[in-house]
Design an enzyme around this catalytic site. Structure first.
Site, PDB file in Angstrom:
ATOM      1  N   CYS A 224       0.887  -1.166   0.000  1.00 26.55           N
ATOM      2  CA  CYS A 224       0.000   0.000   0.000  1.00 26.55           C
ATOM      3  C   CYS A 224       0.923   1.214   0.000  1.00 26.55           C
ATOM      4  O   CYS A 224       1.903   1.228  -0.741  1.00 26.55           O
ATOM      5  CB  CYS A 224      -0.976  -0.036   1.172  1.00 26.55           C
ATOM      6  SG  CYS A 224      -0.229  -0.322   2.794  1.00 26.55           S
ATOM      7  N   MET A 225       0.657   2.232   0.801  1.00 27.46           N
ATOM      8  CA  MET A 225       1.566   3.372   0.843  1.00 27.46           C
ATOM      9  C   MET A 225       2.746   3.119   1.779  1.00 27.46           C
ATOM     10  O   MET A 225       3.893   3.374   1.437  1.00 27.46           O
ATOM     11  CB  MET A 225       0.811   4.637   1.276  1.00 27.46           C
ATOM     12  CG  MET A 225      -0.211   5.113   0.262  1.00 27.46           C
ATOM     13  SD  MET A 225       0.471   5.423  -1.382  1.00 27.46           S
ATOM     14  CE  MET A 225       1.461   6.883  -1.070  1.00 27.46           C
TER      15      MET A 225
END
Length: 428
Positions: A224-225
């Site tokens: 994800c981030m």
């Protein structure tokens, strides 16, 4: 410094890692903190794909039997005995080097110069440049089990390092990311924000199937981030489903490899619900309150009006971009002209068996580029045939009414004559 590196320093797990024993691969040195008191060969080979039916403890062989899991001693380290065949040790990645060229140019300028001179650069030079800018893959990601990596948004750009690791698939669980442009990587994108209300539960079965499929012939990166909440939840769900262990045990196993994971409370609740389901989404879960769905759509209309745009993560996932189970294929509707998958039956707000002219449904991700105005037409994203219309507003001139006098506001409708249940040539 990458997001993952920052979180390593700032976000430490609040609870100590709890495990029963440790497995060690003698060649790759991959450690697995096993939470359960027993193991069988099927589960062991899901951790280490080259594992045989033998493990060793204090230089003594222990044979695993398919039908009878063996009890494991607490706090011991068991060594895996790989199947016969040459095993290539993991190639170490180069150390990042800050060159004068990097100091004197921006990232965009340097990438442009690299693109122009790519034919003149050696593979080692290109690898070094990637490490310099994106980071060392071994430092910004963690291998949870053999062939399954968990990382941050920088890791998805480490194409050459992923090639060395044998990674063939990437699962991106984040909103606002650009697709990967690499023919050697298959990317699956789930545009979901890191908020407790995001519905990760809906994708757990699908992402687990993708991970399993990728690990059969290659390897997979889930990110994800920051590699802390969304992607960590997807990996935890896979570990739960694959090894038949609880949510808390799976979190301990993953956290032992990547200490900074910390799913938000909404995802923790969804993982617990997944556990109570036996890690298999039940069809009866899709029977939802129509009123709740309509209220959510009204909230979307308010957000659309206030922001002046429609975000992809607000919309229902596109079944054309998903690996559908056999049970889902039976609930699928397709374009009558080109057979392109459009929506599942649970997306319908006004279910019908072909008796009405219109089918009202939740706004879908394939509509994203078509519904930026307050009202307009809906087209098949593949053959561009008109399917119906939409309206965000409740004004009388824009309200869409079915032949049975059903009205939904906001409304996203397709004409019954333009869609069909999958596998059928007509409604009758």
């Amino acid at each position: 410094m990458s997001f993952a590196s920052i979180w390593n320093h700032q976000t430490q797990s609040k609870e100590p890692i709890v495990f029963h024993c440790i497995f060690l691969h003698p060649t790759t040195q991959l450690l697995t903190h096993w939470p359960s008191t027993a193991i069988d060969p099927q589960r062991l080979k899901k951790i280490y794909r080259d594992a045989s039916d033998t493990i060793t403890l204090d230089r003594k062989d222990i044979i695993l039997h398919p039908d009878t899991p063996i009890d494991l001693k607490k706090d011991e380290i068991y060594t895996i005995v790989p199947m016969k065949g040459e095993i290539t040790p993991s190639r170490p990645m180069p150390t990042p080097v800050l060159t004068s060229e990097m100091q004197e140019s921006s990232l965009e300028e340097f990438e442009e110069s690299l693109r122009k001179n790519v034919e003149d650069a050696s593979e080692d030079e290109l690898l070094q440049k990637e490490v310099n800018y994106m980071g060392n893959f071994d430092e910004i990601t963690d291998q949870i089990v053999d062939g399954l990596w968990l990382g941050d948004c920088y890791s998805m750009e480490c194409h050459k390092q992923m090639h060395i690791k044998g990674i063939t698939h990437v699962i991106s669980v984040a909103n606002g990311l650009k697709p990967i442009t690499n023919d050697n990587l298959t990317q699956h994108i789930y545009s979901l924000p890191d908020v407790p209300s995001s519905n990760l539960l809906e994708i757990f079965d699908e992402t687990s199937n993708i991970i399993d499929s990728a690990r059969e012939k290659g390897a997979v990166l889930v990110h994800c981030m920051a590699g802390v909440s969304r992607s960590a939840s997807v990996v935890v769900a896979y570990i739960m489903k694959t090894f038949r262990i609880s949510r808390d045990e799976a979190i301990q196993l993953v956290r032992a490899r990547r200490n900074q994971i910390y799913p938000n409370q909404g995802f923790m609740n969804q993982l617990k619900e997944y556990e109570t389901m036996g890690c298999e989404l039940r069809e009866d879960r899709h029977i939802r309150s129509l009123q709740d769905t309509i209220e959510r759509m009204k909230n979307l209309a308010f957000l659309m009006e206030s922001e002046g745009r429609v975000r992809l993560e607000w919309l229902k996932r596109d079944p054309n971009n998903s690996l559908l189970k056999e049970t889902e294929k039976k609930r699928l509707f397709v374009c009558a002209s080109c057979q392109r998958p459009l929506f599942l039956v649970e997306s319908l707000l006004h279910p019908t068996e072909g008796l009405c002219n219109n089918l009202f449904l939740e706004p879908m991700q394939w509509m994203h580029d078509q519904i930026s105005g307050f009202s307009g037409q809906l087209q098949c994203p593949q053959c561009r045939k008109r399917l119906g219309s939409y309206s965000w507003t409740s004004s009388m001139e824009k309200t869409i009414e079915c032949s049975c006098h059903h009205i939904t506001v906001p409304a996203f409708n397709v004409w019954t004559s333009r869609v069909l249940p999958a596998g059928r040539k007509s409604w009758t």
